[in-house]
Design a protein around this motif. Structure first.
Motif, PDB file in Angstrom:
ATOM      1  N   GLY A 156       0.796  -1.226   0.000  1.00 38.66           N
ATOM      2  CA  GLY A 156       0.000   0.000   0.000  1.00 38.66           C
ATOM      3  C   GLY A 156       0.830   1.277   0.000  1.00 38.66           C
ATOM      4  O   GLY A 156       0.418   2.284   0.592  1.00 38.66           O
ATOM      5  N   VAL A 157       1.964   1.271  -0.674  1.00 33.15           N
ATOM      6  CA  VAL A 157       2.890   2.414  -0.622  1.00 33.15           C
ATOM      7  C   VAL A 157       2.410   3.568  -1.500  1.00 33.15           C
ATOM      8  O   VAL A 157       2.123   3.391  -2.689  1.00 33.15           O
ATOM      9  CB  VAL A 157       4.313   1.982  -1.026  1.00 33.15           C
ATOM     10  CG1 VAL A 157       5.223   3.207  -1.223  1.00 33.15           C
ATOM     11  CG2 VAL A 157       4.901   1.049   0.017  1.00 33.15           C
ATOM     12  N   THR A 164       9.145   4.726  -7.260  1.00 33.67           N
ATOM     13  CA  THR A 164       8.751   3.631  -6.367  1.00 33.67           C
ATOM     14  C   THR A 164       9.968   2.896  -5.812  1.00 33.67           C
ATOM     15  O   THR A 164      10.076   2.678  -4.602  1.00 33.67           O
ATOM     16  CB  THR A 164       7.830   2.647  -7.115  1.00 33.67           C
ATOM     17  OG1 THR A 164       6.642   3.338  -7.534  1.00 33.67           O
ATOM     18  CG2 THR A 164       7.437   1.479  -6.224  1.00 33.67           C
ATOM     19  N   VAL A 165      10.894   2.514  -6.692  1.00 31.85           N
ATOM     20  CA  VAL A 165      12.033   1.738  -6.204  1.00 31.85           C
ATOM     21  C   VAL A 165      13.055   2.621  -5.484  1.00 31.85           C
ATOM     22  O   VAL A 165      13.752   2.155  -4.579  1.00 31.85           O
ATOM     23  CB  VAL A 165      12.711   0.947  -7.345  1.00 31.85           C
ATOM     24  CG1 VAL A 165      11.768  -0.104  -7.890  1.00 31.85           C
ATOM     25  CG2 VAL A 165      13.201   1.864  -8.443  1.00 31.85           C
ATOM     26  N   HIS A 166      13.129   3.892  -5.855  1.00 25.20           N
ATOM     27  CA  HIS A 166      14.053   4.785  -5.136  1.00 25.20           C
ATOM     28  C   HIS A 166      13.597   5.003  -3.698  1.00 25.20           C
ATOM     29  O   HIS A 166      14.428   5.270  -2.817  1.00 25.20           O
ATOM     30  CB  HIS A 166      14.174   6.117  -5.877  1.00 25.20           C
ATOM     31  CG  HIS A 166      15.026   6.022  -7.108  1.00 25.20           C
ATOM     32  ND1 HIS A 166      15.120   7.030  -8.036  1.00 25.20           N
ATOM     33  CD2 HIS A 166      15.823   5.023  -7.568  1.00 25.20           C
ATOM     34  CE1 HIS A 166      15.937   6.654  -9.002  1.00 25.20           C
ATOM     35  NE2 HIS A 166      16.367   5.438  -8.743  1.00 25.20           N
ATOM     36  N   ALA A 167      12.307   4.869  -3.451  1.00 24.20           N
ATOM     37  CA  ALA A 167      11.823   4.960  -2.072  1.00 24.20           C
ATOM     38  C   ALA A 167      12.393   3.817  -1.231  1.00 24.20           C
ATOM     39  O   ALA A 167      12.709   3.992  -0.048  1.00 24.20           O
ATOM     40  CB  ALA A 167      10.297   4.917  -2.045  1.00 24.20           C
ATOM     41  N   ALA A 168      12.561   2.651  -1.861  1.00 23.79           N
ATOM     42  CA  ALA A 168      13.124   1.507  -1.140  1.00 23.79           C
ATOM     43  C   ALA A 168      14.608   1.714  -0.833  1.00 23.79           C
ATOM     44  O   ALA A 168      15.153   1.083   0.077  1.00 23.79           O
ATOM     45  CB  ALA A 168      12.934   0.227  -1.948  1.00 23.79           C
ATOM     46  N   GLY A 193      14.583  15.556  -3.771  1.00 23.21           N
ATOM     47  CA  GLY A 193      13.962  16.709  -3.122  1.00 23.21           C
ATOM     48  C   GLY A 193      13.342  16.362  -1.787  1.00 23.21           C
ATOM     49  O   GLY A 193      13.950  15.697  -0.944  1.00 23.21           O
ATOM     50  N   ASP A 194      12.108  16.830  -1.606  1.00 20.23           N
ATOM     51  CA  ASP A 194      11.391  16.611  -0.341  1.00 20.23           C
ATOM     52  C   ASP A 194      10.366  15.483  -0.458  1.00 20.23           C
ATOM     53  O   ASP A 194       9.375  15.457   0.275  1.00 20.23           O
ATOM     54  CB  ASP A 194      10.687  17.907   0.075  1.00 20.23           C
ATOM     55  CG  ASP A 194      11.674  19.032   0.334  1.00 20.23           C
ATOM     56  OD1 ASP A 194      12.731  18.741   0.913  1.00 20.23           O
ATOM     57  OD2 ASP A 194      11.395  20.174  -0.052  1.00 20.23           O
ATOM     58  N   GLY A 195      10.611  14.550  -1.373  1.00 17.85           N
ATOM     59  CA  GLY A 195       9.683  13.434  -1.524  1.00 17.85           C
ATOM     60  C   GLY A 195       9.649  12.556  -0.293  1.00 17.85           C
ATOM     61  O   GLY A 195      10.667  12.348   0.370  1.00 17.85           O
ATOM     62  N   GLN A 196       8.450  12.050   0.043  1.00 16.30           N
ATOM     63  CA  GLN A 196       8.279  11.211   1.237  1.00 16.30           C
ATOM     64  C   GLN A 196       7.297  10.086   0.962  1.00 16.30           C
ATOM     65  O   GLN A 196       6.403  10.216   0.130  1.00 16.30           O
ATOM     66  CB  GLN A 196       7.734  12.043   2.406  1.00 16.30           C
ATOM     67  CG  GLN A 196       8.659  13.134   2.911  1.00 16.30           C
ATOM     68  CD  GLN A 196       8.023  13.909   4.049  1.00 16.30           C
ATOM     69  OE1 GLN A 196       7.220  13.371   4.817  1.00 16.30           O
ATOM     70  NE2 GLN A 196       8.368  15.188   4.172  1.00 16.30           N
ATOM     71  N   VAL A 197       7.493   8.990   1.686  1.00 16.42           N
ATOM     72  CA  VAL A 197       6.487   7.921   1.691  1.00 16.42           C
ATOM     73  C   VAL A 197       5.342   8.400   2.573  1.00 16.42           C
ATOM     74  O   VAL A 197       5.520   8.657   3.770  1.00 16.42           O
ATOM     75  CB  VAL A 197       7.082   6.609   2.236  1.00 16.42           C
ATOM     76  CG1 VAL A 197       5.988   5.538   2.343  1.00 16.42           C
ATOM     77  CG2 VAL A 197       8.221   6.123   1.341  1.00 16.42           C
ATOM     78  N   ILE A 237      11.677  -0.713   6.594  1.00 15.91           N
ATOM     79  CA  ILE A 237      12.634   0.356   6.276  1.00 15.91           C
ATOM     80  C   ILE A 237      11.920   1.609   5.765  1.00 15.91           C
ATOM     81  O   ILE A 237      12.553   2.476   5.158  1.00 15.91           O
ATOM     82  CB  ILE A 237      13.671  -0.120   5.234  1.00 15.91           C
ATOM     83  CG1 ILE A 237      12.975  -0.479   3.902  1.00 15.91           C
ATOM     84  CG2 ILE A 237      14.486  -1.289   5.750  1.00 15.91           C
ATOM     85  CD1 ILE A 237      13.943  -0.686   2.749  1.00 15.91           C
ATOM     86  N   THR A 238      10.631   1.708   6.011  1.00 21.65           N
ATOM     87  CA  THR A 238       9.824   2.787   5.433  1.00 21.65           C
ATOM     88  C   THR A 238      10.376   4.165   5.770  1.00 21.65           C
ATOM     89  O   THR A 238      10.451   5.044   4.905  1.00 21.65           O
ATOM     90  CB  THR A 238       8.366   2.686   5.924  1.00 21.65           C
ATOM     91  OG1 THR A 238       7.918   1.340   5.776  1.00 21.65           O
ATOM     92  CG2 THR A 238       7.469   3.621   5.112  1.00 21.65           C
TER      93      THR A 238
END
Length: 552
Positions: A11-12, A59-63, A69-73, A85-86
């Motif tokens: 559910g990311v 998606t994979v860079h979040a992992a 920038g200021d991107g967040q899960v 590891i969220t």
């Protein structure tokens, strides 16, 4: 295969701050990836496909904890090897990267430090992961380069990135990505800039190495043929959502979602097997068409350092190439990296003088013109180069970049030029408001469309396309190829189409020149060459087309 995934996304959702009309960034996040579920098991290769902006890389860079920038899960959980590891800190993510998750990024030239040797960069990766240091790291770096398939690794380890070809640089990135023997390797478009035979060698090496190590692989690609050939499972993303997933061949043979069907219809690597053509075979006799660009016995030599500092050797990049390009026709030139394709293109454009032979444009020599005649030639023959990141001035807006050739050639007043820029943006399927942006705010596909718009601004008679669509995803690529075909029909344009992608050539070219080591080994009508190649080298190129061996 283990019953427990090495990587699990549940559910990311991922969000980024948005800018207001005043340019200020909002504290609120807007989701660009929505509710993604994804499991990757040990030893498995999962391919994620979709057009630019679909959310694949995000998606994979979040992992990896590498959101820009200021991107967040903003929702869901990411689990690696059973550990959540969220929301790790940067220090905690550093421990996960390398031995846990390795990365082979897309563009080797921007992901290698130009002032460090290749060996130093691999040794740094080894030191950072506490694998080896000193002389041991040096020996290990050579071993990794050899495993990645780099010839003469011992003598090349102290060279710099600019001294490597694109394929060699990509091998160096693979060596770094596998240096710490990660449990999971993320390969982000690892072969998009490589010719088919080099790409096949690199993917074969990558596949054998990951199997030996038991490494799971997430392959991000816009090449469906490659995904069909290399992946166990396929994940299709559109607008930040997973729209279809399943066994790779099953999804490609029996797609259920309309977007997956659209991707398959647009994919040239699969279209080449179906025999679809963007440009229909000529119905009129070639002799009826005006010969607009003629190459006669072109030879180009380059001086290279010899075995002694005071000696120079000669390298023959192009050896006796001749062809006639007629109005309304397309000649494709194909071959491996280093075969001389781009050197031919540069001589056709008048950017390089032939050592022997000549290029005639409308009956007049391209080389040796005075400044006035050269400017007149530039108006009639225009280039579209490969790298959309290097061909646009980062300090100019899109509008200014497209308008520049009109200003240089003193065409129209400000109002007429503005109207022409708007018309060109519309022709390449970009909104008018895109004109206010700078290249750094555009995707690779958008930049290449701007470059095409600029090339068409002067209504040229010949366009030299040097790997002009290799950086584009399949949907945008199909749109651009359709656009080029429409413009050719409307304006009787002639194209010299240089590419390493034979699947694209089958779609667009009327005739094909195959080059090997500077020589022309075949020159025949497109369908004849694809259906009945005469040379073993041509057959090898055709066999290397991703997905060519699969019945899809």
């Amino acid at each position: 295969m283990s019953t427990n995934p090495v990587l699990s996304l549940s559910g990311v959702s991922i969000g980024f701050p948005t800018a207001s009309s005043s340019g200020r960034r909002s504290a609120e996040l807007t989701d660009v990836v929505h509710d993604v579920d994804l499991d990757v098991f040990p030893g498995e290769t999962v391919a994620i496909v979709g057009e630019s902006g679909s959310g694949k890389s995000t998606t994979v860079h979040a992992a990896l904890g590498l959101l820009p920038g200021d991107g967040q899960v903003t929702g869901g959980t990411i689990t690696f090897d059973g550990r959540d590891i969220t929301r790790l800190t940067e220090r905690e993510f550093t421990e996960v990267r390398g031995s846990g998750i390795g990365l082979v990024p897309q563009d080797p030239m921007t992901n290698l430090n130009p002032v460090w040797t290749i060996g130093d960069q691999i040794k740094e990766a080894l030191r950072a992961n506490n694998i080896a240091a000193g002389s041991e790291a040096h020996t290990k770096a050579i071993e990794l380069l050899e495993q990645a398939g780099l010839p003469k690794a011992k003598s090349r380890i102290d060279q710099y990135p600019h001294q490597f070809s694109g394929g060699m640089r990509q091998r160096a990135l693979i060596a770094m990505g596998l240096a710490a023997k990660p449990q999971l390797l993320i390969a982000d478009e690892p072969t998009s800039a490589l010719d088919v035979t080099v790409a096949k060698k690199i993917l074969d090496h990558l596949q054998s190495l990951t199997k030996q190590l038991g490494t799971a692989v997430v392959l991000i690609t816009h090449d469906l043929g490659l995904a069909a050939e290399r992946a166990d499972r396929l994940v299709v993303m559109q607008a930040g959502r997973v729209v279809e997933t399943g066994p790779a061949l099953e999804v490609l043979r029996n797609p259920e979602h309309h977007y997956t069907k659209q991707l398959i219809a647009a994919a040239p690597s699969l279209a080449a097997r179906r025999g679809d053509r963007v440009v229909a075979a000529p119905t009129t006799n070639d002799e009826d068409q005006k010969a607009i660009l003629v190459a006669k016995n072109l030879v180009r030599d380059f001086d290279i350092p010899g075995d002694k500092p005071w000696r120079k050797d000669t390298f023959r990049a192009v050896d006796d190439i001749s062809f006639t390009l007629r109005a309304g026709r397309t000649i494709g030139i194909v071959g491996e990296s280093g075969s001389g394709k781009s050197t031919v293109a540069n001589m056709a454009l008048g950017l390089l003088d032939p050592t022997e032979g000549e290029v005639l444009f409308d009956g007049q020599r391209v080389q040796g013109r005075n400044r006035r005649d050269e400017l007149a030639l530039r108006r009639r023959i225009q280039p579209i180069f490969q790298n959309p990141y290097a061909t646009l001035d980062p300090m100019r807006t899109v509008h200014s970049s497209i308008e520049e050739p009109l200003r240089i050639h003193k065409i129209g007043g400000k109002k007429e030029r503005d109207e022409r820029v708007r018309e060109l943006l519309d022709r390449v399927a970009l909104p008018v408001e895109m004109g206010r942006r700078f290249p750094g705010e555009l995707s690779g596909g958008q930049r290449q469309r701007v470059a095409i718009a600029r090339a068409l601004a002067l209504n040229p008679e010949v366009v030299v396309c040097d790997e002009a669509v290799s950086a584009l995803d399949v949907v945008v690529q199909a749109q651009v190829l359709e656009l080029l075909a429409e413009l050719q029909e409307e304006m009787d344009l002639a194209y010299l189409f240089i590419t390493h992608d034979l699947a694209v050539v089958r779609q667009v070219a009327d005739e094909v020149i195959v080059m090997e080591h500077g020589k022309m080994v075949e020159h025949r009508p497109t369908d004849e060459l694809f259906d009945h190649p005469e040379q073993e080298y041509t057959q090898r190129l055709l066999d290397a087309i991703p997905g060519a061996s699969l019945q899809l």
